[in-house]
Every structure is written in structure tokens, then in C-alpha cells.
Scaffold this active site. Structure first.
Site, PDB file in Angstrom:
ATOM      1  N   GLU A 224       0.892  -1.173   0.000  1.00  0.00           N
ATOM      2  CA  GLU A 224       0.000   0.000   0.000  1.00  0.00           C
ATOM      3  C   GLU A 224       0.918   1.207   0.000  1.00  0.00           C
ATOM      4  OE1 GLU A 224      -1.456   3.202   1.041  1.00  0.00           O
ATOM      5  OE2 GLU A 224      -1.976   2.349   2.997  1.00  0.00           O
ATOM      6  N   CYS A 258      -2.007   8.631   2.950  1.00  0.00           N
ATOM      7  CA  CYS A 258      -1.971   8.249   1.536  1.00  0.00           C
ATOM      8  C   CYS A 258      -3.284   8.558   0.838  1.00  0.00           C
ATOM      9  CB  CYS A 258      -1.657   6.760   1.408  1.00  0.00           C
ATOM     10  SG  CYS A 258      -0.012   6.314   1.974  1.00  0.00           S
TER      11      CYS A 258
END
Length: 590
Positions: A224, A258
Site C-alpha cells: 500500500e 496516503c
């Protein structure tokens, strides 16, 4: 030296010597042994641990949240929410692990089973020091895996606090080891034979390195990575609601996520109005001490992050963007003022690069088509937020390249839904059933044996059925409905009675025996004790012999395609599956 520094003041809080090779070796050895035992535990044991972890997190929430705020600068109310989200996720997998781990009967002979891979190396970031770990660990533990946690070196005290929480919750010793090691020690961890797989959350640059190292060792990875999430606002959107959500979407965790909304792509006809509403909402942000409850914007986690962010702002303005507000560091500590850049274009730093901090880039689009094109004009593909009328959203969602698209809402992770990206934002998924399956062996099992025999003991709820994984309990009758014409009943046979060989034309039946019997089903002889059950498919010849010293009582259910509810002595709900689903009977507590 691994140092813990308070980003609000620049003060060093603690320092730690990195673990040496011998200590790391002991951690790996302990994890391997603990996981080899943990994989054999029952689902009930695993879910009990997850519930205990949730309880422990909540009991220690105040202290853990304060540690997060002190060590990485997150506002205290957000830190408390992070701990609560970890607890909720543990409870989610505690409630759903049994169903997620159940075998899937695909054909009469073929089924799919899932098994843990082993010890997973978790290389975790600093920005959500508890959540990033527990969103991996909860499904991993439920699946039967172990782990080694290599946390970001800016949050060593959070890493040790996680270790303490797990111990307090009763986790078996060694099952998850915390390794305080330097970056250059990670490669040896990845290639160690005791590590089965790797999960990493962090920058795309580091993700490439980890993927290369793990790939050479042929080890599964979930990555990720970075993101430059678009927040698309079209002319038919509720602009006031979009502006309020955009502030939270961009400035949550001081913009250090993110999935923060980094590029606000707004249709030109409403751009001026939206920018006005957005900047007005920003004025409500409170920059200050993260331990104060009124603070909504804390410091950046490291001084170097602030330097990088300020350089991106300066380069974007130099390239022609308009600085609407902010655009400067503040202190003491690693603070940066909330910043809005307008008229940002592709080719500018704030458009092309991931901006990790409180900087919003407003990009103007001529129409919806250009807005979607600009949203996709990035190397990243983690999340996206789309603000438009519900009638248009379905078509536009399909045109956005991202791992997740949230319509008229900000992007957020939810334990029930898979989370992850595409393109340079990585691969693999966390959370939901998909996240659990990432670190499991999906095993195909083909068995030419006859249809499963269900055996139910009076003091057990486990069904032994040659591996289909179904669970149920004894039951004595069922409700007829308009959709499901089923027949139920009770038959009593005297001692020594032999029921002749016969068959029936209904799809399937389940018989529960109160007394000893011998059954012959399709030529297979089965001895049944009191409380056992067996399943008989349609058209299969079968007979029963009372071999006990008392009357034989058979409680039976002959069903159609979907029996949806049964009456039982223990109050369970039973789903009677069709012949195509040959797992026979599934049950769950009401």
C-alpha cells in the site's frame, strides 16, 4: 540509534539501540514456533484473542492516544479515534472469522479450503502507528498467521506499546514479535526462511525496493504505497457539503495520509465559488499543540517532511499557480500553515508529486470529461472522491482509475471493505475478506468420496463432514413458507426395527437420530450414535436399522431449494442448501 522525537517541540523523548542479529534471530525463531501452534487453534480461540485485544485497546485508549500525539503529532481527538478504529476492526474479524475461513464446496467432489501462510513481515509507517498495524494484524491473527513488526523508526515507543497491548490481551508469547531495527536490516528479514510473506505501507520508492527483495525470494507481498487522490467536484454537486468534506479530506492527520484528497479538481463554472467556500472552512482549523482537544491541525511528523513540502509549494507557485493562503512553515516544532494553491496544472509539483502535508492543490477543469481525465492523469491510483448528482455517478465511477471511489463522501478505510490501490499505489488488498485471504493459501481439495456425512454430537456444534467446513446443531422441525415447501416430522421405530431400503425424490434430507442406528446409504455403512445426524441426497437408496436397546427416534427434514428457518431445541437459524451446494446444512446462532 533509533530516536523518538516530539514533532511539536523538536525535543527527543527517548532513544533505543537497534536490535542486534542474535535478538532478531530469537524473535524469528519464537514467531515460527508460536505460529506453528497458533495455526492449529480453533476459530473460537482466535476470535477470543481478537476480542481481548479490542477490550485492551479501549481500556488503555487514553494513554495510547497521548503517546500517538506526543510521538508523531496527531491531534489527540484523532488519536483517540485511531485507537477506537483498531478495536472495532478486531471485533469485526472476531465476529466474521468463522464465515471467512469456512471451506467452500464448489462441486460434489471439489472444495476450496484456506490455510495461513506463516509468519508475515509487517513493515509499517508512522502516520497511523496503531491503525496501519492492526488493520493487517487483526485478519492475520484470525487467519492463523504470526508476524514480525518492523515499525517506522520515528515511532519506536508506539511499536513497543503495541507489543505491550498484545501481551496484556493474552496473545501467545512470540506470535507477533516487534523488531526495533534499522532500515538496512530489513533485507535480511525479508529473505529469512522463517518469513513467509511481506506487507508494506509507505512510499512508492521504498515499495519498489521491498518488492524487488521479496520477489527475488519468491515471497508474497501486499504493498500500500503513495497516493495523489483526486477530489472531483462537478457543477451539479452540493458545493457547501463538498467544501466541508474537502477540508477534512485534505487536512485530516495534518494532511499526512496516503488517501488524503491532494488534488481538488473542480469544474470551472463553479470553481470560484468552491474555492471561496473551501478557504472559509479552512479558517476554522486550529493549529496548535496536538495534546489540546481544540487543536485540529498538528505538526508534521519530521522536520524533513516540512522541508520537502515547502519546496513543493515554492516550485508550484514559481510555475504559475496562485497561493491563496498559507505557504509557510511555522514553529516552534515542525508546523506548516494550512495552504491552498489555485490554478494548479499538470507539470507542476503539487499536481505531479504526492504532497504529504497540509497543502491543497485546486485544479480547474472545463467540464466533467476533462475532470475525469485530470483525475486519472497521475502515476497513482489509490482512492478518489467524486462529487456530483447521484444520477451521473454510476457512469463516472467506472471511468476513474482507483482502488476505491467514494461518491459524495471523502475516502476512508472500513474494515468491511477491501482497501488498496493500482498503478504506483501498489497491489494487494487489506481489510474485508479479501484482506484476510491475501496471506492465506487458497487450497483446492478434490475428494472422490461419497457425499459428506454430517455427524453432530449432543455436546458439540462442530460438524465433521469430510472437510466442507459447515457448522450446525441438531434440530427437530421447520417452518413452511410460500417459497419453501418442505416437510418435517418425527418417526419412532421399535427396538430391532429394520427400515427397508428406499429412496425419495426431494432434493435432499437431513435426519437427526435419538438412539443408536446403523445406516446404509448408497452402499456405505455408517454406525450412528444418539445425537448424530446424516444427510441423504435425492434418489439415493438408503435404509436404517435400530440397533439400540430403546426406541429409535428420527427427526427429519425433507427440503426444497431453500429452507430459511428452522425450529430447534437450541434456537439456531439453519440454511438448507440446494443440491448444487452439497455442503448440505449451514447454521449460525441467532
Amino acid at each position: 540509534m533509533i530516536a523518538s522525537i516530539n514533532p511539536a517541540t523538536g525535543e527527543q523523548l527517548a532513544s533505543f539501540e537497534p536490535y542486534d542479529e542474535d535478538r532478531v534471530d530469537r524473535l524469528l525463531g519464537a514467531a515460527l514456533v508460536a505460529q506453528s501452534n497458533w495455526r492449529l487453534t480453533s476459530v473460537d480461540e482466535r476470535t477470543a484473542l481478537l476480542q481481548s485485544i479490542a477490550d485492551t485497546l479501549r481500556a488503555r485508549k487514553d494513554g495510547l492516544a497521548q503517546l500517538i500525539s506526543t510521538e508523531m503529532g496527531k491531534p489527540i481527538t484523532e488519536a483517540e479515534a485511531e485507537i477506537e478504529k483498531c478495536a472495532i476492526t478486531c471485533e469485526y474479524y472476531a465476529a466474521n472469522a468463522e464465515g471467512f475461513l469456512a471451506a467452500e464446496q464448489v462441486t460434489a467432489q471439489g472444495r476450496i479450503e484456506v490455510e495461513p501462510l506463516g509468519v508475515v513481515l509487517a513493515v509499517m509507517p508512522w502516520n497511523f502507528p496503531f491503525w496501519q498495524f492492526f488493520r493487517f494484524a487483526a485478519p492475520a491473527l484470525a487467519a492463523g498467521n504470526g508476524a514480525i513488526l518492523k515499525h517506522a523508526n520515528t515511532v519506536p515507543q508506539c511499536a513497543l506499546a503495541i507489543e505491550s497491548v498484545l501481551a496484556d490481551a493474552g496473545m501467545p508469547s512470540g506470535l507477533i514479535g516487534v523488531a526495533l531495527v534499522e532500515t538496512e536490516q530489513v533485507a535480511a528479514l525479508i529473505t529469512d526462511h522463517r518469513i513467509a510473506a511481506v506487507t508494506f505501507t509507505g512510499s512508492t520508492e521504498v515499495g519498489r525496493i521491498i518488492a524487488t527483495q521479496a520477489g527475488r525470494a519468491l515471497k508474497k507481498q501486499v504493498l500500500e504505497l503513495g497516493g495523489s487522490d483526486p477530489f472531483v467536484v462537478l457543477a451539479d454537486a452540493d458545493l457547501a457539503a463538498a467544501a466541508r468534506a474537502a477540508v477534512k479530506a485534505r487536512f485530516l492527520n495534518t494532511g499526512q495520509s496516503c488517501v488524503n484528497a491532494k488534488r481538488l479538481i473542480v469544474e470551472e463554472s463553479v470553481a470560484d465559488e468552491f474555492v471561496g467556500l473551501f478557504t472559509a472552512e479552512i479558517e476554522n482549523l486550529v493549529v496548535g499543540d496536538p495534546l489540546q482537544r481544540e487543536t485540529t491541525l498538528g505538526p508534521l511528523a519530521r522536520d524533513g517532511l516540512r522541508d520537502t513540502l515547502h519546496d513543493q509549494v515554492r516550485r508550484t507557485v514559481k510555475a504559475g499557480a496562485t497561493l491563496v493562503c498559507g505557504g509557510a512553515p511555522a514553529g516552534p516544532g515542525y508546523y506548516y500553515l494550512p495552504t491552498v494553491l489555485d490554478h494548479v496544472l499538470p507539470g507542476m509539483a503539487a499536481f505531479d508529486e504526492e504532497t504529504f502535508g497540509p497543502v491543497a492543490a485546486v485544479v480547474r477543469a472545463a467540464d466533467a470529461d476533462e475532470a475525469i481525465r485530470l483525475a486519472n492523469q497521475t502515476e497513482f491510483g489509490l482512492g478518489a472522491s467524486l462529487w456530483t448528482s447521484p444520477e451521473r455517478s454510476a457512469d463516472l465511477v467506472r471511468r476513474i482509475d482507483a482502488g476505491a471511489v467514494f461518491v459524495n463522501a471523502m475516502v476512508a478505510s472500513d474494515p468491511r471493505l477491501p482497501f488498496g490501490g493500482i498503478k504506483q499505489s501498489g497491489y494487494g488488498r487489506e481489510l474485508g475478506v479479501h484482506g484476510m485471504r491475501e496471506f492465506m493459501n487458497v487450497k483446492t481439495v478434490w475428494s472422490p468420496e461419497p457425499p459428506p456425512r454430517l455427524v453432530i454430537r449432543p455436546d458439540q456444534t462442530e460438524v465433521f463432514d469430510r472437510g466442507s467446513g459447515v457448522r450446525t446443531v441438531p434440530y427437530v422441525g421447520a417452518w413452511n413458507t410460500d417459497a419453501n415447501r418442505i416437510t418435517t416430522g418425527t418417526t419412532i421405530f421399535a427396538v430391532g426395527t429394520e427400515i427397508p431400503m428406499h429412496s425419495h425424490n426431494v432434493e435432499e434430507s437431513v435426519l437427526v437420530f435419538a438412539g443408536q442406528a446403523t445406516a446404509v446409504i448408497d452402499g456405505e455403512r455408517i454406525d450412528l450414535e444418539a445425537g448424530d445426524a446424516t444427510w441423504v441426497p435425492a434418489g439415493v437408496p438408503h435404509q436404517f436399522v435400530n440397533r439400540g436397546s430403546d426406541e429409535l427416534v428420527i427427526y427429519w427434514v425433507y427440503g426444497g431449494r431453500a429452507v430459511t428457518r428452522t425450529m430447534t431445541a437450541t434456537g439456531v437459524t439453519v440454511q438448507h442448501l440446494s443440491a448444487a451446494d452439497r455442503g448440505a446444512v449451514g447454521a449460525s446462532q441467532k
